[in-house]
Enzyme design. Structure first.
Site, mmCIF file in Angstrom:
data_model
loop_
_atom_site.group_PDB
_atom_site.id
_atom_site.type_symbol
_atom_site.label_atom_id
_atom_site.label_comp_id
_atom_site.label_asym_id
_atom_site.label_seq_id
_atom_site.Cartn_x
_atom_site.Cartn_y
_atom_site.Cartn_z
ATOM 1 N N LYS A 116 0.958 -1.135 0.093
ATOM 2 C CA LYS A 116 -0.019 0.079 0.075
ATOM 3 C C LYS A 116 0.933 1.016 0.008
ATOM 4 C CE LYS A 116 -2.505 2.163 3.545
ATOM 5 N NZ LYS A 116 -3.390 3.326 3.355
ATOM 6 N N GLY A 209 -10.628 8.131 5.953
ATOM 7 C CA GLY A 209 -11.652 9.053 6.307
ATOM 8 C C GLY A 209 -12.779 8.532 6.845
#
Lengths: 283, 78
Positions: A116, A209
């Site tokens: 990632k 988020g």
């Protein structure tokens, strides 16, 4: 009735394919910020995930006898996704990716061949540096990594990362750890349109988020393939309950997306028939 | 002064490990250093001067004066 109850369950078995990896769950969960390793392990299990992301940091040499996260992770159960969290240059991100691969390859975990990628532009916002992210993607793809790119919800940046060879593009719903949810669903929609045009199976994952379960569902209803989150579970008042909620949310969102929602209309449409109504209509 | 064979090879060299200076035996290998630090080789990866040194080379890679090492492991993160 059998059709109505069985078919959605069967749909939930649709696995998430990211490059050469196949995941049973569409939820990828981070391993940071839990009160204890025990709580982390329990939350991961309750979330239903089979893929967890981990960071690479200096070994604490003063306390070598201390606990290592690897003592609390069943590496046969979870595919590890090493990340380059906290890197601010392409060069550092590439170094960290190589180090993560080296550790994972020693663990015989399938996660050794992917990363990632996170290259940040700014410590205050933790927003991605689009230029450095692109540079690091090109370098890591050349070195054989399957690169999952954390990026903003900018559709043009997303398209450039895919063109550079990213295995998955992972737009942020809102800043990392902010809990603001999906701030710009229209940008996520355009990302999906650009990335999946002529390539409907290209995996797009909302990364960052998420504040609560409905944020996960909103993302999945837009048609993204998965959601990556950490703080939303780890810092909930009850992380274990939130892990269960996130599991339900990802399933609900995926099913709703597959089911196809009704269009939004300005005015009402009655659900009960007009015919046979004994009540007088207002004028 | 009588010249001694070991004079031109010092007994220790100074290296930087995870940002902190440390004297280690000269010609110590990465594998020997990790053993001295009581670090599980399975849990870590090692860089010398910003270049990854694969685990397979730890037993032969000898450290030199001024080498800068990073010994990293996995931690919780998102």
């Amino acid at each position: 009735m059998a059709l109505a109850t069985q078919q959605p369950d069967a749909r939930l078995n649709d696995s998430l394919r990211i490059g050469t990896h196949t995941l049973a769950s569409r939820l990828i969960v981070g391993t940071g910020k839990y009160a204890s390793y025990e709580q982390m392990a329990e939350a991961l299990a309750l979330s239903g995930t089979d893929c967890i992301t981990v960071a690479v940091r200096r070994e604490r040499l003063v306390n070598a006898a201390g606990q290592n996260i690897l003592d609390h992770i069943d590496t046969a159960r979870y595919t590890l996704l090493p990340n380059t969290a906290g890197c601010f240059t392409a060069e550092d991100a590439v170094r960290v990716a190589r180090l993560g691969r080296e550790i994972l390859s020693g663990l015989e975990n399938p996660g050794a061949d992917w990363v990632k990628l996170e290259v940040l532009g700014d410590a205050k916002t933790l927003l991605p540096d689009p230029v450095a992210t692109l540079e690091a993607t090109e370098q890591l793809v050349a070195e054989g990594f399957q690169v999952l790119c954390y990026t903003s919800d900018d559709p043009v940046a997303a398209r450039r990362l895919k063109q550079a060879g990213a295995t998955s593009v992972m737009p942020a719903g809102s800043p990392i750890g902010s809990g603001q949810g999906i701030l710009n669903p229209n940008n996520i929609r355009i990302c999906l349109e650009y990335l999946k045009q002529d390539d409907p199976d290209y995996p797009v994952i909302v990364d960052a988020g998420v504040g609560t379960a409905s944020d996960v569902t909103v993302a999945m209803e837009l048609g993204v393939d998965g959601v990556l989150l950490n703080t939303g579970i780890a810092h909930a008042a009850d992380p274990l309950a939130m892990a269960v909620a996130m599991k339900s949310a990802i399933e609900a969102g995926r099913l709703a997306y597959q089911a196809g929602r009704i269009p939004k209309k300005l005015y009402a449409t009655a659900s009960s028939p007009e015919a046979g109504n004994i009540a007088a209509k207002p004028r | 002064m009588i010249s001694h064979p070991s004079d031109d090879s010092p007994l220790t060299v100074n290296v930087i490990i995870n940002g902190a200076p440390r004297d280690v035996a000269s010609e110590i290998t990465i594998a020997a250093l990790l053993a001295e630090l009581e670090v599980s080789q399975r849990h870590v990866a090692v860089e010398v001067n910003r270049q990854l040194v694969p685990r397979a080379r730890h037993a032969e890679y000898q450290l030199r004066e001024g080498d800068c090492l990073e010994v990293v492991t996995l931690v919780g993160g998102g």
